[in-house]
Design an enzyme around this catalytic site. Sequence first.
Site, PDB file in Angstrom:
ATOM      1  N   TYR A 135       0.814  -1.211   0.000  1.00 33.50           N
ATOM      2  CA  TYR A 135       0.000   0.000   0.000  1.00 33.50           C
ATOM      3  C   TYR A 135       0.853   1.268   0.000  1.00 33.50           C
ATOM      4  O   TYR A 135       0.448   2.287  -0.552  1.00 33.50           O
ATOM      5  CB  TYR A 135      -0.897   0.029   1.247  1.00 33.50           C
ATOM      6  CG  TYR A 135      -2.278  -0.530   1.046  1.00 33.50           C
ATOM      7  CD1 TYR A 135      -2.454  -1.815   0.559  1.00 33.50           C
ATOM      8  CD2 TYR A 135      -3.396   0.227   1.362  1.00 33.50           C
ATOM      9  CE1 TYR A 135      -3.724  -2.337   0.402  1.00 33.50           C
ATOM     10  CE2 TYR A 135      -4.665  -0.290   1.203  1.00 33.50           C
ATOM     11  CZ  TYR A 135      -4.828  -1.567   0.719  1.00 33.50           C
ATOM     12  OH  TYR A 135      -6.087  -2.073   0.560  1.00 33.50           O
ATOM     13  N   LYS A 185       2.272 -15.486   2.393  1.00 35.99           N
ATOM     14  CA  LYS A 185       2.432 -16.165   1.100  1.00 35.99           C
ATOM     15  C   LYS A 185       3.911 -16.504   0.966  1.00 35.99           C
ATOM     16  O   LYS A 185       4.581 -16.105   0.005  1.00 35.99           O
ATOM     17  CB  LYS A 185       1.923 -15.243  -0.027  1.00 35.99           C
ATOM     18  CG  LYS A 185       1.877 -15.884  -1.404  1.00 35.99           C
ATOM     19  CD  LYS A 185       0.801 -16.939  -1.579  1.00 35.99           C
ATOM     20  CE  LYS A 185       0.887 -17.584  -2.947  1.00 35.99           C
ATOM     21  NZ  LYS A 185      -0.012 -18.766  -3.091  1.00 35.99           N
ATOM     22  N   ASP A 217      -3.974 -18.000   0.194  1.00 37.81           N
ATOM     23  CA  ASP A 217      -4.995 -18.611  -0.674  1.00 37.81           C
ATOM     24  C   ASP A 217      -5.788 -19.669   0.093  1.00 37.81           C
ATOM     25  O   ASP A 217      -7.015 -19.745   0.009  1.00 37.81           O
ATOM     26  CB  ASP A 217      -4.367 -19.186  -1.965  1.00 37.81           C
ATOM     27  CG  ASP A 217      -3.151 -20.060  -1.717  1.00 37.81           C
ATOM     28  OD1 ASP A 217      -2.660 -20.109  -0.572  1.00 37.81           O
ATOM     29  OD2 ASP A 217      -2.692 -20.716  -2.678  1.00 37.81           O
ATOM     30  N   ASP A 241      -6.821  -6.533   3.858  1.00 31.58           N
ATOM     31  CA  ASP A 241      -7.901  -5.817   3.174  1.00 31.58           C
ATOM     32  C   ASP A 241      -8.873  -6.831   2.580  1.00 31.58           C
ATOM     33  O   ASP A 241     -10.088  -6.742   2.756  1.00 31.58           O
ATOM     34  CB  ASP A 241      -7.299  -4.939   2.064  1.00 31.58           C
ATOM     35  CG  ASP A 241      -8.366  -4.202   1.270  1.00 31.58           C
ATOM     36  OD1 ASP A 241      -9.310  -3.686   1.896  1.00 31.58           O
ATOM     37  OD2 ASP A 241      -8.257  -4.164   0.032  1.00 31.58           O
ATOM     38  N   ASP A 245     -12.774  -8.262   4.216  1.00 33.81           N
ATOM     39  CA  ASP A 245     -14.041  -8.173   3.470  1.00 33.81           C
ATOM     40  C   ASP A 245     -14.713  -9.546   3.402  1.00 33.81           C
ATOM     41  O   ASP A 245     -15.927  -9.675   3.581  1.00 33.81           O
ATOM     42  CB  ASP A 245     -13.807  -7.671   2.029  1.00 33.81           C
ATOM     43  CG  ASP A 245     -14.040  -6.171   1.894  1.00 33.81           C
ATOM     44  OD1 ASP A 245     -13.825  -5.457   2.895  1.00 33.81           O
ATOM     45  OD2 ASP A 245     -14.426  -5.724   0.796  1.00 33.81           O
TER      46      ASP A 245
HETATM   47  C1  IPM Z   1     -10.597  -0.600   3.678  1.00 35.90           C
HETATM   48  C2  IPM Z   1     -10.779   0.028   2.329  1.00 35.90           C
HETATM   49  C3  IPM Z   1      -9.580   0.916   2.035  1.00 35.90           C
HETATM   50  C4  IPM Z   1      -8.334   0.023   2.013  1.00 35.90           C
HETATM   51  C5  IPM Z   1      -9.677   1.729   0.732  1.00 35.90           C
HETATM   52  C6  IPM Z   1     -10.943   2.541   0.691  1.00 35.90           C
HETATM   53  C7  IPM Z   1      -8.473   2.596   0.534  1.00 35.90           C
HETATM   54  O1  IPM Z   1     -10.958  -0.949   1.358  1.00 35.90           O
HETATM   55  O2  IPM Z   1     -10.514   0.143   4.675  1.00 35.90           O
HETATM   56  O3  IPM Z   1     -10.540  -1.820   3.752  1.00 35.90           O
HETATM   57  O4  IPM Z   1      -8.024  -0.599   1.007  1.00 35.90           O
HETATM   58  O5  IPM Z   1      -7.672  -0.056   3.049  1.00 35.90           O
HETATM   59 MG    MG Z   2     -11.138  -2.902   2.128  1.00 35.18          MG
END
Ligand code: IPM
Ligand code: MG
Length: 350
Positions: A135, A185, A217, A241, A245
């Site tokens: 990042y 990884k 993975d 990240d 999710d």
């Molecule tokens: C998160 C979001 C952010 C990230 C984006 C919006 C920059 O996806 O907080 O997970 O990738 O960290």
């Molecule tokens: Mg995110």
Amino acid sequence: MKICVLPGDGIGPEITAEAVRVLKALDLKLELEEGLLGGCAIDAAKDPFPEATQRLAKEADAVLLGAVGGPQWDNNPRELRPERGLLRIRKDLGLFANLRPAILYPELANASTLKPEVVAGLDILIVRELTGDIYFGQPRGIEMRDGERYGFNTMHYSESEIRRILRVAFDAARKRNKKLCSVDKMNVLECTQLWRDVATETAKEYPDVALSHMLVDNAAMQLVKNPKQFDVMVTGNMFGDILSDEASMLTGSIGMLPSASLDANNKGLYEPSHGSAPDIAGKGVANPLATILSAAMMLRYTFGNEASALQIESAVKKVLAQGLRTGDIYEPGTTRVGTREMGDAVLAAL
Ligand code: IPM
Ligand code: MG
């Protein structure tokens, strides 16, 4: 307690308003100051993280954030995108430890797309490193090489960066079920070989916590196959990240999940795990519970006020038990309410 409130874009202002009402209803000494971050800041000050906000955020003990982003800024140059404001405030405040719980509330068991027996009772904590990795790595860019466009980014971690996030994760596991899974990884990436080595070394400081390692993975697969095998997971910025999710969707209701991003002194930024949902912005239908629960995390982690945190969390459980639901978690037989009514119900339950 000095709190900087950054409502942001989309549904951000509506949901933070409810969290602020909840904080104000508790008998706490609060000083709240509002600032601009994200798209609204680009419009007002041509900067997603303007100087005035930088000052407010630095002076505060904690930041409460709604969400940033929206289609109107999608084609802006990278420096003038709302997400850039988010990345900058994380880096600026040194918020390296991102805690993302994924909890399945029994009342919402049907919200998950997975079979109830796979997710019933799910309670995972993802600890994501937030200020390093690909990042923020240099060099990065898109440039011309040999007559064609060439894109590149750099993944990197120092052992001290790895050790400090591992310690946060081990400490968290110690307060839970004492199981930590470190995700990397290492079969392909040297950077994450170092991650695994440092994780193994750090484990010696925590003989009471069981450390395991998993390739990313496989971790993605195991999260949907048998998520309850996990207690705490720790990983780098980019894998975290993606996996956070995925983990949030095991619960089926991302509108319920709070998050905390902490520095070394428990100063923190607290925000819902979901985004700015521009499609429903301004309609008064967004779910404010993730932001309200983020305020509870703030009281717990930055202000050490466990009692008030629990008070908010049990108020939220109570309104779910009463059958109140915003559109994102609605199912037949429950009562559909809007953002404000949900806030009212939490206040009443408090
Ligand atoms: C998160 C979001 C952010 C990230 C984006 C919006 C920059 O996806 O907080 O997970 O990738 O960290
Ligand atoms: Mg995110």
